[in-house]
Design a protein around this motif. Structure first.
Motif, PDB file in Angstrom:
ATOM      1  N   UNK A   1       0.773  -1.202  -0.084  1.00 36.91           N
ATOM      2  CA  UNK A   1       0.092   0.148  -0.077  1.00 36.91           C
ATOM      3  C   UNK A   1       0.854   1.331  -0.131  1.00 36.91           C
ATOM      4  N   UNK A   2       1.933   1.208   0.811  1.00 39.05           N
ATOM      5  CA  UNK A   2       2.742   2.267   0.663  1.00 39.05           C
ATOM      6  C   UNK A   2       3.411   2.626  -0.564  1.00 39.05           C
ATOM      7  N   UNK A   3       4.050   1.736  -1.219  1.00 45.55           N
ATOM      8  CA  UNK A   3       4.530   1.717  -2.613  1.00 45.55           C
ATOM      9  C   UNK A   3       3.456   2.554  -3.658  1.00 45.55           C
ATOM     10  N   UNK A   4       2.410   1.876  -3.589  1.00 44.32           N
ATOM     11  CA  UNK A   4       1.290   2.417  -4.489  1.00 44.32           C
ATOM     12  C   UNK A   4       1.079   3.935  -4.108  1.00 44.32           C
ATOM     13  N   UNK A   5       0.871   4.079  -2.898  1.00 45.53           N
ATOM     14  CA  UNK A   5       0.504   5.509  -2.468  1.00 45.53           C
ATOM     15  C   UNK A   5       1.532   6.548  -2.722  1.00 45.53           C
ATOM     16  N   UNK A   6       2.790   6.172  -2.434  1.00 45.89           N
ATOM     17  CA  UNK A   6       3.944   6.708  -2.782  1.00 45.89           C
ATOM     18  C   UNK A   6       3.963   7.258  -4.240  1.00 45.89           C
ATOM     19  N   UNK A   7       3.689   6.092  -5.198  1.00 43.05           N
ATOM     20  CA  UNK A   7       3.823   6.508  -6.573  1.00 43.05           C
ATOM     21  C   UNK A   7       2.707   7.693  -6.977  1.00 43.05           C
ATOM     22  N   UNK A   8       1.468   7.502  -6.550  1.00 40.38           N
ATOM     23  CA  UNK A   8       0.262   8.384  -6.847  1.00 40.38           C
ATOM     24  C   UNK A   8       0.714   9.983  -6.084  1.00 40.38           C
ATOM     25  N   UNK A   9       1.208  10.027  -5.056  1.00 39.38           N
ATOM     26  CA  UNK A   9       1.305  11.051  -4.656  1.00 39.38           C
ATOM     27  C   UNK A   9       2.553  11.967  -5.182  1.00 39.38           C
ATOM     28  N   UNK A  10       3.441  11.074  -6.031  1.00 40.50           N
ATOM     29  CA  UNK A  10       4.632  11.635  -6.442  1.00 40.50           C
ATOM     30  C   UNK A  10       4.177  12.428  -7.871  1.00 40.50           C
ATOM     31  N   UNK A  11       3.102  12.272  -8.254  1.00 43.15           N
ATOM     32  CA  UNK A  11       2.176  12.994  -9.450  1.00 43.15           C
ATOM     33  C   UNK A  11       1.442  13.895  -8.887  1.00 43.15           C
ATOM     34  N   UNK A  12       1.648  14.627  -7.638  1.00 40.15           N
ATOM     35  CA  UNK A  12       0.821  15.684  -7.154  1.00 40.15           C
ATOM     36  C   UNK A  12       0.878  16.711  -8.188  1.00 40.15           C
ATOM     37  N   UNK A  13       2.117  16.939  -8.688  1.00 43.86           N
ATOM     38  CA  UNK A  13       2.121  18.252  -9.556  1.00 43.86           C
ATOM     39  C   UNK A  13       2.015  17.820 -11.267  1.00 43.86           C
ATOM     40  N   UNK A  14       1.543  16.706 -11.457  1.00 45.54           N
ATOM     41  CA  UNK A  14       1.378  16.011 -12.821  1.00 45.54           C
ATOM     42  C   UNK A  14      -0.052  15.450 -12.888  1.00 45.54           C
ATOM     43  N   UNK A  15      -1.281  15.832 -12.173  1.00 48.64           N
ATOM     44  CA  UNK A  15      -2.236  14.995 -12.008  1.00 48.64           C
ATOM     45  C   UNK A  15      -2.776  14.809 -13.453  1.00 48.64           C
ATOM     46  N   UNK A  16      -2.594  15.603 -14.510  1.00 48.12           N
ATOM     47  CA  UNK A  16      -3.040  15.259 -15.676  1.00 48.12           C
ATOM     48  C   UNK A  16      -2.674  13.899 -16.111  1.00 48.12           C
ATOM     49  N   UNK A  17      -1.360  13.431 -15.868  1.00 44.10           N
ATOM     50  CA  UNK A  17      -0.839  12.131 -16.326  1.00 44.10           C
ATOM     51  C   UNK A  17      -1.764  10.846 -15.767  1.00 44.10           C
ATOM     52  N   UNK A  18      -2.022  11.088 -14.465  1.00 42.76           N
ATOM     53  CA  UNK A  18      -2.547  10.184 -13.713  1.00 42.76           C
ATOM     54  C   UNK A  18      -4.024  10.046 -14.126  1.00 42.76           C
ATOM     55  N   UNK A  19      -4.733  11.276 -14.520  1.00 36.44           N
ATOM     56  CA  UNK A  19      -6.277  11.101 -14.890  1.00 36.44           C
ATOM     57  C   UNK A  19      -6.222  10.527 -16.296  1.00 36.44           C
ATOM     58  N   UNK A  20      -4.944  10.715 -17.279  1.00 38.58           N
ATOM     59  CA  UNK A  20      -4.971   9.879 -18.410  1.00 38.58           C
ATOM     60  C   UNK A  20      -4.973   8.597 -18.294  1.00 38.58           C
ATOM     61  N   UNK A  21      -4.306   8.043 -17.225  1.00 41.34           N
ATOM     62  CA  UNK A  21      -4.250   6.530 -16.823  1.00 41.34           C
ATOM     63  C   UNK A  21      -5.409   6.149 -16.324  1.00 41.34           C
ATOM     64  N   UNK A  22      -6.197   6.953 -15.594  1.00 40.98           N
ATOM     65  CA  UNK A  22      -7.487   6.369 -15.198  1.00 40.98           C
ATOM     66  C   UNK A  22      -8.496   6.207 -16.140  1.00 40.98           C
ATOM     67  N   UNK A  23      -8.228   7.222 -17.240  1.00 43.19           N
ATOM     68  CA  UNK A  23      -9.567   7.465 -18.082  1.00 43.19           C
ATOM     69  C   UNK A  23      -9.100   6.629 -19.394  1.00 43.19           C
ATOM     70  N   UNK A  24      -8.007   6.130 -19.637  1.00 46.25           N
ATOM     71  CA  UNK A  24      -7.584   5.474 -20.895  1.00 46.25           C
ATOM     72  C   UNK A  24      -7.103   3.996 -20.728  1.00 46.25           C
ATOM     73  N   UNK A  25      -6.844   3.594 -19.279  1.00 42.64           N
ATOM     74  CA  UNK A  25      -6.127   2.003 -19.270  1.00 42.64           C
ATOM     75  C   UNK A  25      -7.454   1.486 -18.751  1.00 42.64           C
ATOM     76  N   UNK A  26      -7.757   0.227 -19.485  1.00 45.58           N
ATOM     77  CA  UNK A  26      -8.744  -0.672 -19.080  1.00 45.58           C
ATOM     78  C   UNK A  26      -8.365  -2.153 -18.893  1.00 45.58           C
TER      79      UNK A  26
END
Length: 349
Positions: free
Chosen positions: A103-128
């Motif tokens: 859980x720490x590994x996943x959450x650390x990666x997500x938080x590391x994108x705090x200033x690049x949230x657009x890339x995270x949203x692209x993953x959520x929207x495009x990857x199935x």
């Protein structure tokens, strides 16, 4: 769908595992239906797995599959996070304790994108990923919760905790029978009562783990409580919920509506905005709902959509005061959804 037995090498990148892979000691290394990325391949090699079963075609819905060659680094990492979440829950389902380091590994990666949230949203929207809702939901809710926390002005420590709260909110589902969790159709009253126990099960899983704050634990057990006191498991009102649980509630509802489910297809974010407005302040905190309505639509401006009549359009504008009513450009024409009586978008492309 046929499975083939192949050697473990770079040729299998982008394929899907045809069955669970176990170590010599009997511990699961990687669950079935996992896409083989560089990270997964290295894991198989490290455990000295020589051969595995893979699918000879892709176990996904329609044409939503992205080959490994077409995935960017953020998408690959998102898939790895979902696969780690999947293994974390499957370990819990087998009777093991929560591996908090995962859980720490996943959450650390997500938080590391705090200033690049657009890339995270692209993953959520495009990857199935095939058959992955329960697991991708944990990652998605974590992403949405971080966004809401950021928009609400939280500091670093709180944001990291909100990311973790979103990630752990549904760990109790590991103790819900699979036939209920993945049922195609409405649950019976009895099944629904069993499903509702996941909040308490989740709290039991996390309560004794050092490093998980009480605010996170309260979000795990309270994320289905409603503002008017009609939620579960306690039936408390919004004034008794902590802020983390309120944020996770909104994130949970938004992702549930916009994700592919076993009993229905994924809905558009604009449908989700409308449904959230319909459930209104009786269910969710108005301040958090308005933070979503004000900020989330910007991530969909520029998106290509297919309308129900088959035409392709582009989202060009979403009004802040009416987040569920975008303006869509189709060729040289504009469709204003505030003037339409029904949802005209079939899917995002």
């Amino acid at each position: 769908m046929e499975k083939i037995y192949v050697g473990v090498n770079e040729d299998i990148l982008g394929s899907y595992l045809g069955e669970d892979v176990y170590s010599v000691g009997g511990n699961m290394i990687v669950p079935s239906n996992t896409i083989i990325t560089d990270y997964i391949l290295k894991k198989l090699v490290d455990f000295r797995i020589d051969k595995i079963f893979i699918y000879n075609s892709n176990p996904v819905h329609g044409d939503e599959y992205l080959s490994n060659e077409k995935l960017n680094q953020d998408q690959k990492k998102y898939i790895e996070d979902v696969n780690v979440a999947k293994q974390m829950l499957q370990d819990l389902a087998s009777g093991k304790k929560l591996d908090f380091s995962k859980a720490e590994d996943i959450s650390e990666h997500i938080y590391s994108k705090i200033n690049d949230c657009g890339s995270l949203m692209d993953c959520v929207n495009s990857v199935r990923i095939a058959d992955s809702y329960t697991y991708s939901h944990l990652v998605n809710v974590s992403v949405y919760s971080m966004l809401l926390g950021k928009w609400l002005g939280f500091g670093k420590k709180q944001l990291k905790e909100i990311v973790m709260a979103g990630l752990l909110h549904d760990v109790g589902k590991a103790r819900i029978p699979e036939e209920i969790l993945n049922k195609k159709g409405a649950l019976t009253d009895c099944e629904y009562e069993i499903m509702k126990r996941h909040t308490v099960y989740g709290y039991e899983i996390v309560k004794g783990i050092k490093g998980i704050s009480m605010d996170i634990k309260r979000a795990v057990i309270m994320h289905h409580e409603k503002e008017d006191g009609t939620g579960y498991p306690f039936g408390i009102k919004g004034s008794q919920k902590n802020l983390y649980s309120k944020i996770v509630t909104v994130s949970d509802i938004f992702d549930a509506i916009t994700s592919e489910r076993v009993y229905r297809g994924r809905q558009t974010p604009f449908t989700a905005f409308k449904e959230l407005e319909n459930v209104g302040f009786e269910t969710v905190d108005p301040k958090i709902m308005m933070a979503l309505f004000t900020n989330m639509p910007s991530y969909y401006v520029g998106s290509k959509v297919k309308l129900k009549n088959g035409e392709i359009g582009e989202v060009v504008y979403v009004p802040n005061q009416c987040a569920y009513a975008p303006v869509i450009r189709v060729n040289e024409d504009f469709v204003d959804f505030s003037k339409e009586k029904e949802e005209l978008i079939k899917e995002f492309l």
